[in-house]
Enzyme design. Structure first.
Site, PDB file in Angstrom:
ATOM      1  N   ALA A   1     -31.539  -1.267  19.863  1.00  0.00           N
ATOM      2  CA  ALA A   1     -31.925  -0.692  21.155  1.00  0.00           C
ATOM      3  C   ALA A   1     -32.361   0.745  20.866  1.00  0.00           C
ATOM      4  O   ALA A   1     -31.614   1.513  20.254  1.00  0.00           O
ATOM      5  CB  ALA A   1     -30.740  -0.718  22.110  1.00  0.00           C
TER       6      ALA A   1
ATOM      7  N   ILE B   1     -28.390   1.343  17.033  1.00  0.00           N
ATOM      8  CA  ILE B   1     -29.222   2.379  17.669  1.00  0.00           C
ATOM      9  C   ILE B   1     -30.489   2.583  16.852  1.00  0.00           C
ATOM     10  O   ILE B   1     -30.438   2.817  15.644  1.00  0.00           O
ATOM     11  CB  ILE B   1     -28.460   3.722  17.779  1.00  0.00           C
ATOM     12  CG1 ILE B   1     -27.092   3.539  18.463  1.00  0.00           C
ATOM     13  CG2 ILE B   1     -29.313   4.756  18.501  1.00  0.00           C
ATOM     14  CD1 ILE B   1     -27.138   3.043  19.879  1.00  0.00           C
ATOM     15  N   LYS B   2     -31.623   2.494  17.561  1.00  0.00           N
ATOM     16  CA  LYS B   2     -32.908   2.668  16.876  1.00  0.00           C
ATOM     17  C   LYS B   2     -33.420   4.074  17.158  1.00  0.00           C
ATOM     18  O   LYS B   2     -33.471   4.510  18.317  1.00  0.00           O
ATOM     19  CB  LYS B   2     -33.884   1.633  17.445  1.00  0.00           C
ATOM     20  CG  LYS B   2     -34.916   1.105  16.483  1.00  0.00           C
ATOM     21  CD  LYS B   2     -35.702   0.006  17.187  1.00  0.00           C
ATOM     22  CE  LYS B   2     -36.664  -0.685  16.287  1.00  0.00           C
ATOM     23  NZ  LYS B   2     -37.549  -1.588  17.048  1.00  0.00           N
ATOM     24  N   VAL B   3     -33.758   4.790  16.089  1.00  0.00           N
ATOM     25  CA  VAL B   3     -34.271   6.165  16.245  1.00  0.00           C
ATOM     26  C   VAL B   3     -35.600   6.276  15.488  1.00  0.00           C
ATOM     27  O   VAL B   3     -35.807   5.594  14.482  1.00  0.00           O
ATOM     28  CB  VAL B   3     -33.273   7.218  15.693  1.00  0.00           C
ATOM     29  CG1 VAL B   3     -31.944   7.171  16.437  1.00  0.00           C
ATOM     30  CG2 VAL B   3     -33.048   7.060  14.188  1.00  0.00           C
TER      31      VAL B   3
END
Ligand code: G3P
Length: 216
Positions: free
Chosen positions: A56, A82-84
């Site tokens: 996400a 967590i996608k950054v």
């Protein structure tokens, strides 16, 4: 090689999960927009269907706000990853989150040097976009080879997650190179099952079987 579905369509994810071959899911803001669903709700639903990592993506560009968004997203479920983005603030956020035990997928990687930075930031996954690389006149799979070499040279544990996969050749090459994961739209994953000789073989076996008059 692990298979992730690159979609936010829950029906498609359920169908793929039923094969027993699905290891995770990746989403991005464009896929959430396409789904027409509430971001938090759809991520929660996907996390309940799939045991593996569900990416996400944060949308903030600065580290403090990325951290606040990640805080909300990681509360959704234990398997949220967590996608950054691959930016200085994204990697600062990556380091903070992985140091704290969260999974992080560093996305929008288009060079081996960027992948090296992601590994140094402790990323769980790095996502090189092979299709978009090809679209721009580069060879996406050469990028995967270069990243594999670098990660093996230094024994980096960051997993290479081949993204922007458009067809079966991308999947084949990723597996040959030794990528850890590939994420593809459901249509590409279903396409991997297909071969004209498989269909023809089934047809002729069934025709011959019918002639025997037997049943199992
Ligand atoms: O995983 C990244 C992917 O969603 C991007 O794919 O086809 O939009 O380049 P594409």
């Amino acid at each position: 090689m692990k298979f992730f579905a690159d979609t936010a369509e829950i029906a498609d994810i359920k169908e793929l999960a039923a094969t027993g071959l699905l290891d995770g899911v990746t989403t991005n803001p464009s896929l959430i927009m396409k789904s027409g669903r509430d971001f938090h709700e759809v991520v929660k639903e996907i996390c309940a269907v799939v045991d593996g990592p569900v990416s996400a993506e944060v949308v903030a560009l600065d580290h403090p706000t990325m951290m606040k968004e990640a805080e909300k997203l990681r509360k959704i479920a234990d398997n949220v990853c967590i996608k950054v983005p691959l930016t200085p603030d994204g990697l600062k956020t990556c380091k903070a989150l992985t140091g704290d035990g969260s999974m992080v997928n560093v996305t929008l990687c288009f060079s081996a040097n960027q992948a090296l930075l992601a590994a140094k930031a402790g990323a769980t996954f790095v996502s090189p976009f092979v299709g978009r690389h090809d679209d721009n006149g580069w060879d996406g799979m050469e990028l995967i080879e270069a990243i594999r070499l670098i990660y093996d040279n230094y024994d980096y544990q960051t997993q290479i997650l081949v993204a922007s996969v458009r067809h079966g050749i991308h999947v084949l090459k990723a597996a040959e190179i030794g990528a850890d994961v590939m994420t593809a739209p459901p249509s590409v994953i279903w396409g991997l099952f297909k071969h004209v000789l498989t269909d023809k073989g089934i047809e002729s076996f069934l025709a011959d079987w019918a002639k025997t008059g037997q049943s199992i």
